[in-house]
Design an enzyme around this catalytic site. Sequence first.
Site, PDB file in Angstrom:
ATOM      1  N   ARG A  58       0.801  -1.226   0.000  1.00 48.66           N
ATOM      2  CA  ARG A  58       0.000   0.000   0.000  1.00 48.66           C
ATOM      3  C   ARG A  58       0.831   1.272   0.000  1.00 48.66           C
ATOM      4  NH1 ARG A  58      -3.008  -3.544   1.635  1.00 48.66           N
ATOM      5  NH2 ARG A  58      -1.203  -4.160   2.814  1.00 48.66           N
ATOM      6  N   THR A  59       1.748   1.342   0.967  1.00 46.62           N
ATOM      7  CA  THR A  59       2.431   2.621   1.160  1.00 46.62           C
ATOM      8  C   THR A  59       3.256   2.974  -0.070  1.00 46.62           C
ATOM      9  OG1 THR A  59       2.484   2.136   3.503  1.00 46.62           O
ATOM     10  CG2 THR A  59       3.910   3.912   2.754  1.00 46.62           C
ATOM     11  N   LYS A  87      26.085  -4.024  -0.609  1.00 47.11           N
ATOM     12  CA  LYS A  87      27.546  -4.075  -0.817  1.00 47.11           C
ATOM     13  C   LYS A  87      28.277  -3.380   0.318  1.00 47.11           C
ATOM     14  CE  LYS A  87      26.996  -3.525  -5.836  1.00 47.11           C
ATOM     15  NZ  LYS A  87      27.277  -2.589  -6.918  1.00 47.11           N
ATOM     16  N   ARG A 108      11.359   3.756   3.500  1.00 45.47           N
ATOM     17  CA  ARG A 108      10.953   2.775   4.515  1.00 45.47           C
ATOM     18  C   ARG A 108      12.170   1.910   4.824  1.00 45.47           C
ATOM     19  NH1 ARG A 108       5.640  -0.941   4.674  1.00 45.47           N
ATOM     20  NH2 ARG A 108       4.850   1.091   5.303  1.00 45.47           N
ATOM     21  N   HIS A 136       5.311   6.085  11.609  1.00 47.10           N
ATOM     22  CA  HIS A 136       4.766   5.976  10.248  1.00 47.10           C
ATOM     23  C   HIS A 136       3.798   7.158  10.086  1.00 47.10           C
ATOM     24  CE1 HIS A 136       3.448   4.437   6.542  1.00 47.10           C
ATOM     25  NE2 HIS A 136       3.067   3.212   6.864  1.00 47.10           N
TER      26      HIS A 136
END
Length: 313
Positions: A58-59, A87, A108, A136
């Site tokens: 969703r986000t 890396k 995120r 959030h």
Amino acid sequence: MYTFPHKNILDADQFTQEDINYIIEKTNQMRILEKQGRAFGLLRGKILASLFFEASTRTRLSFESAMERLAGRVISTVGFQFSSISKGETLFDTMKMVEAYSDIAVIRHPIEGSSRIAGAAVKIPVINAGDGAGQHPTQALLDMYTIISEKKEIDGLTIGFIGDLKYGRTIHSLIKLLRYYKVHLHLISPKELYLIDSYKKDLEKYPITYEETGDIKAMWECDVIYVTRIQEERFPDYKEYEKLKETYKVNKEMILASKKDTTVLHPLPRVNELSTDVDDLPNAAYFRQAKYGVFVRMTLLCLCLGVEIPKAE
Ligand code: NCD
């Protein structure tokens, strides 16, 4: 005259009640503009870097859809395995590159506080789309927007938070927005997943009141219930998760036994804490909630970039 004072959106703590009202008002405007086909073009020529180092449907898609609906462009990286972080590159260095390639970034990341590091590394706006068990904030804004759309007024509501209040970042952010209002909270969770003390302590300074319980029957008194998933990926001990994962399962019968017109919210994804037989109730608002996320994020992208949202006629 009010001007939106934030370049970054990192933590719901940063918002005053005036900011919240402004975002809600601008989102209403944006919704009309979008319907009239007038939102397209507002971010023409701008590039959003979409950096999702943790699972998301969703986000990520709603941020990307928001940018596309404004005629902006999106570049993205998904998962550590496909980025140079695998890396050994630091988040700071990654952000320096992102700054060269884009005008705004949404991130995120599984580590709490990571978005703050990202924001401090660059001059472009950075939006936190979830940092571990931390915050959030854009989800909380769309949750607020949904509550207002469904209930009209926030003051006077009794709201029940059900599930994982310890690791659930959406709750951590939403509580920070609700604290300005005359709201009563029922914090419903097993003792092991009670809301963290620092959040509770903060609430003492505000009009909001709360009580804690493990008893799901407290939902019967609520005008809004906000159901959440037990956050499997955040448990240091998997056995603890196994023990708690089936604690609550909210179903249609329980909703029908609650206050009339109880609004049911869930940030999604759901696992087994909210039965699908709730979906066809008119007060099941979680799919509308997800949809409103696009309008809220269209608004936030414009505000962070300092682009004016024209008045809707
Ligand atoms: C939430 C999240 O990622 O914190 N999902 C979302 O953004 N809608 C809730 C969750 O994962 O349980």
